[in-house]
Design a protein around this motif. Structure first.
Motif, short mmCIF file in Angstrom:
data_model
loop_
_atom_site.label_atom_id
_atom_site.label_comp_id
_atom_site.label_asym_id
_atom_site.label_seq_id
_atom_site.Cartn_x
_atom_site.Cartn_y
_atom_site.Cartn_z
N ALA A 327 0.83 -1.21 0.00
CA ALA A 327 0.00 0.00 0.00
C ALA A 327 0.86 1.26 0.00
CB ALA A 327 -0.93 -0.02 1.21
N THR A 328 1.94 1.24 0.79
CA THR A 328 2.83 2.41 0.83
C THR A 328 3.53 2.62 -0.51
OG1 THR A 328 3.20 2.03 3.20
CG2 THR A 328 4.80 3.42 2.04
N ARG A 329 4.00 1.53 -1.15
CA ARG A 329 4.65 1.67 -2.45
C ARG A 329 3.72 2.29 -3.49
NH1 ARG A 329 6.86 -3.61 -1.18
NH2 ARG A 329 5.30 -4.60 -2.54
N GLU A 330 2.45 1.88 -3.49
CA GLU A 330 1.51 2.42 -4.46
C GLU A 330 1.27 3.92 -4.23
OE1 GLU A 330 -1.89 -0.02 -4.08
OE2 GLU A 330 -0.99 -1.79 -5.06
N ARG A 331 1.15 4.31 -2.97
CA ARG A 331 0.93 5.75 -2.70
C ARG A 331 2.18 6.56 -3.03
NH1 ARG A 331 -1.84 3.45 1.80
NH2 ARG A 331 0.00 3.75 3.15
N ASP A 363 16.34 4.17 5.23
CA ASP A 363 16.83 3.10 4.34
C ASP A 363 15.64 2.66 3.51
OD1 ASP A 363 17.90 0.97 3.06
OD2 ASP A 363 18.53 -0.12 4.86
N VAL A 364 15.47 3.31 2.35
CA VAL A 364 14.25 3.12 1.55
C VAL A 364 14.11 1.68 1.09
CG1 VAL A 364 13.02 3.85 -0.53
CG2 VAL A 364 14.36 5.50 0.80
N THR A 365 15.19 1.07 0.65
CA THR A 365 15.11 -0.30 0.15
C THR A 365 14.64 -1.27 1.22
OG1 THR A 365 16.87 0.15 -1.43
CG2 THR A 365 16.39 -2.16 -0.96
N THR A 366 15.20 -1.14 2.45
CA THR A 366 14.81 -2.04 3.54
C THR A 366 13.37 -1.80 3.96
OG1 THR A 366 17.09 -2.10 4.33
CG2 THR A 366 15.37 -2.78 5.87
N LEU A 367 12.95 -0.51 3.99
CA LEU A 367 11.59 -0.21 4.41
C LEU A 367 10.57 -0.77 3.41
CD1 LEU A 367 11.70 3.45 5.77
CD2 LEU A 367 11.21 1.36 7.04
N LEU A 368 10.81 -0.57 2.13
CA LEU A 368 9.79 -0.93 1.13
C LEU A 368 9.90 -2.37 0.64
CD1 LEU A 368 9.76 2.33 -1.01
CD2 LEU A 368 8.22 1.67 0.83
N LEU A 379 6.95 -5.24 13.76
CA LEU A 379 5.90 -4.94 12.79
C LEU A 379 5.32 -3.56 13.04
CD1 LEU A 379 4.10 -5.92 10.46
CD2 LEU A 379 2.56 -6.93 12.16
N VAL A 380 5.08 -3.23 14.32
CA VAL A 380 4.56 -1.90 14.64
C VAL A 380 5.58 -0.82 14.24
CG1 VAL A 380 3.86 -0.38 16.54
CG2 VAL A 380 3.09 -2.76 16.49
N ALA A 381 6.86 -1.10 14.51
CA ALA A 381 7.90 -0.13 14.13
C ALA A 381 7.95 0.05 12.62
CB ALA A 381 9.26 -0.62 14.65
N LEU A 382 7.77 -1.02 11.88
CA LEU A 382 7.76 -0.92 10.42
C LEU A 382 6.62 -0.02 9.96
CD1 LEU A 382 8.64 -1.79 7.57
CD2 LEU A 382 7.15 -3.80 7.82
N ALA A 383 5.43 -0.21 10.56
CA ALA A 383 4.29 0.63 10.18
C ALA A 383 4.58 2.11 10.46
CB ALA A 383 3.04 0.17 10.93
N ASP A 384 5.22 2.38 11.61
CA ASP A 384 5.55 3.78 11.94
C ASP A 384 6.55 4.36 10.94
OD1 ASP A 384 3.84 3.65 14.08
OD2 ASP A 384 5.43 3.14 15.54
N HIS A 385 7.59 3.61 10.59
CA HIS A 385 8.61 4.10 9.66
C HIS A 385 8.02 4.33 8.27
CE1 HIS A 385 11.63 3.77 12.62
NE2 HIS A 385 11.76 2.43 12.60
N ASP A 387 4.89 5.18 7.65
CA ASP A 387 4.12 6.43 7.74
C ASP A 387 5.03 7.64 7.69
OD1 ASP A 387 1.72 5.11 7.87
OD2 ASP A 387 1.60 5.15 10.06
N ALA A 388 6.14 7.57 8.40
CA ALA A 388 7.09 8.70 8.41
C ALA A 388 7.68 8.93 7.04
CB ALA A 388 8.19 8.43 9.44
N LEU A 389 8.02 7.86 6.33
CA LEU A 389 8.57 7.98 4.98
C LEU A 389 7.57 8.65 4.06
CD1 LEU A 389 10.71 7.32 2.81
CD2 LEU A 389 9.63 5.06 2.58
N GLU A 390 6.30 8.23 4.14
CA GLU A 390 5.28 8.80 3.26
C GLU A 390 5.06 10.27 3.58
OE1 GLU A 390 0.65 7.95 1.87
OE2 GLU A 390 1.71 6.48 3.12
N ARG A 391 5.08 10.65 4.88
CA ARG A 391 4.88 12.06 5.24
C ARG A 391 6.02 12.92 4.70
NH1 ARG A 391 3.19 9.89 10.24
NH2 ARG A 391 5.29 10.25 11.11
N GLU A 392 7.24 12.41 4.84
CA GLU A 392 8.38 13.20 4.38
C GLU A 392 8.35 13.43 2.87
OE1 GLU A 392 13.27 13.19 4.64
OE2 GLU A 392 12.07 11.86 5.91
N VAL A 393 7.94 12.38 2.11
CA VAL A 393 7.86 12.53 0.66
C VAL A 393 6.78 13.55 0.29
CG1 VAL A 393 7.29 11.36 -1.51
CG2 VAL A 393 8.79 10.24 0.18
N ARG A 394 5.66 13.54 1.05
CA ARG A 394 4.57 14.47 0.74
C ARG A 394 4.99 15.90 1.01
NH1 ARG A 394 -0.53 12.41 0.03
NH2 ARG A 394 -0.76 10.19 0.45
#
Length: 396
Positions: A327-331, A363-368, A379-385, A387-394
């Motif tokens: 879902a994050t990759r698509e957005r 670390d974009v490759t590891t996150l995505l 898993l919770v930490a991954l969800a937070d990271h 979200d943070a990645l998507e906010r920064e890109v926006r």
């Protein structure tokens, strides 16, 4: 909020099932009516209790008037036990008997000293019941003249003994045999003496003279009464399905399915066809999908929460991480201008996202595209990271 019941009402149930219930009622009524019509009047072929055209009730009643008592048996053992010097044993279907039944009938022929009438015996049966006699083909004429000195035949005259088997004899094994009602030189009625004085065996090539429908024709009644009424007791052996088997086979070696009469197989086949047709009639018709309004509206957040709980209960961290990352990759692809078809290709998406970030922030490759989290906390930490990645890109 008041819920809307989706259970069918009584009227709906009646509408759905009334056709099936009507068909079932017609079937039951027809079965009961048929059983009532057949009760007491129909037993079977050559049955002295049957009044249908192929029964022998008329002959049995005429014999009773002349003082001959009749008995019906359904097993070879009963037939052998009932045979005796003052008895005529009628075997109505000798070709259906198995080895043990043939042995029992043969013992009765040899030891009883009475008369045995074999109705339509064929090639496989004759060597066992009447050695020295063989089938000589089919008698093409139905009504024949006696052509012999047998008193019963001379008294009866022309009779319907043809149409089925003719017989030939080996003079070395059938001395004293009397051949009557010849067709093309071979008799359709053959009387063979037995080893016991006073006993004989009658080979009757056709059952015509014994049937209700033809008893009154020509000399059939006279011949039948004399052949079957020569002794004071008459035993009709009507082999039951459990007592019959093809000649040369032993019923004791048969499986349960092999002992089931052939008629039951046809009945089961008809039931199978009827069940298939009923299933096709009542089955849901295939067609295009249609949308239906749900009786209850479910919020998207509730659906997502329910799915998350299922993932947690199943311990499916791999599946949950895959869904979050996809879902994050698509957005992100939509934000950085990557085509939707390339959103899940690391070589295309990662460089496009990295140029929108501060150096080393993620670390974009590891996150995505990284491995599955080791535990729930990861898993919770991954969800937070994510979200943070998507906010920064926006916000970049």
């Amino acid at each position: 909020m008041t819920g809307t019941s989706t259970a069918p009402t009584g009227a709906q149930l009646w509408t759905r099932t009334r056709g099936f219930l009507a068909a079932l009622a017609v079937l039951l009524v027809g079965s009961i009516a048929l059983a009532g019509l057949q009760s007491g009047t129909h037993h079977g072929h050559l049955d002295p209790r049957s009044a249908d055209p192929y029964g022998s009730r008329a002959l049995a009643e005429l014999l009773t008037e002349r003082g001959v008592t009749s008995q019906v048996v359904t097993t070879a053992r009963e037939a052998a036990d009932a045979a005796g010097p003052g008895t005529t044993l009628v075997v109505t279907a000798p070709d259906l008997l198995g080895d043990s039944q043939l042995r029992a009938v043969r013992a009765a022929i040899d030891l009883s000293g009475g008369r045995t009438v074999l109705v339509g015996p064929g090639g496989p049966t004759l060597p066992r019941l009447a050695p020295g006699a063989r089938t000589g083909g089919t008698a093409h004429q139905d009504r024949l003249d006696p052509g012999c000195a047998l008193p019963a035949a001379r008294t009866a005259g022309r009779a319907g003994t043809g149409g089925d088997h003719r017989y030939t004899t080996d003079t070395t094994d059938t001395t004293g045999a009397t051949a009557c009602y010849p067709s093309d030189g071979n008799p359709t009625l053959l009387v063979l003496p037995t080893a016991t004085p006073g006993g004989d065996t009658v080979l009757l090539g056709s059952d015509t003279i014994l049937l209700n429908r033809s008893l009154a024709e020509e000399g059939n009644a006279s011949l039948a009464l004399q052949l079957l009424g020569s002794r004071p007791k008459l035993v009709w052996y009507l082999p039951s399905p459990a007592d019959t088997a093809p000649a040369g086979d032993d019923p004791d070696d048969k499986s349960l399915l092999e002992l089931v009469p052939a008629g039951w197989g046809w009945a089961l086949l008809q039931l199978l066809v009827a069940a298939t047709l009923a299933a096709l009639w009542r089955a849901r018709r295939l067609g295009p999908l249609v949308t239906e309004e749900l009786p209850v509206a479910v919020r998207a957040s509730e659906a997502a929460e329910g799915r998350a709980r299922l993932y947690r209960k199943a311990g499916a961290r791999d599946r949950a991480a895959t869904v979050l990352r996809a879902a994050t990759r698509e957005r992100l692809a939509a934000l950085v201008g990557v085509p939707a078809g390339r959103a899940h290709t690391p070589e295309v998406l990662v460089p496009a996202v990295s140029v929108r970030l501060r150096d080393g922030a993620h670390d974009v490759t590891t996150l995505l595209f990284g491995p599955t989290p080791a535990d729930d906390a990861a898993l919770v930490a991954l969800a937070d990271h994510l979200d943070a990645l998507e906010r920064e890109v926006r916000t970049s």
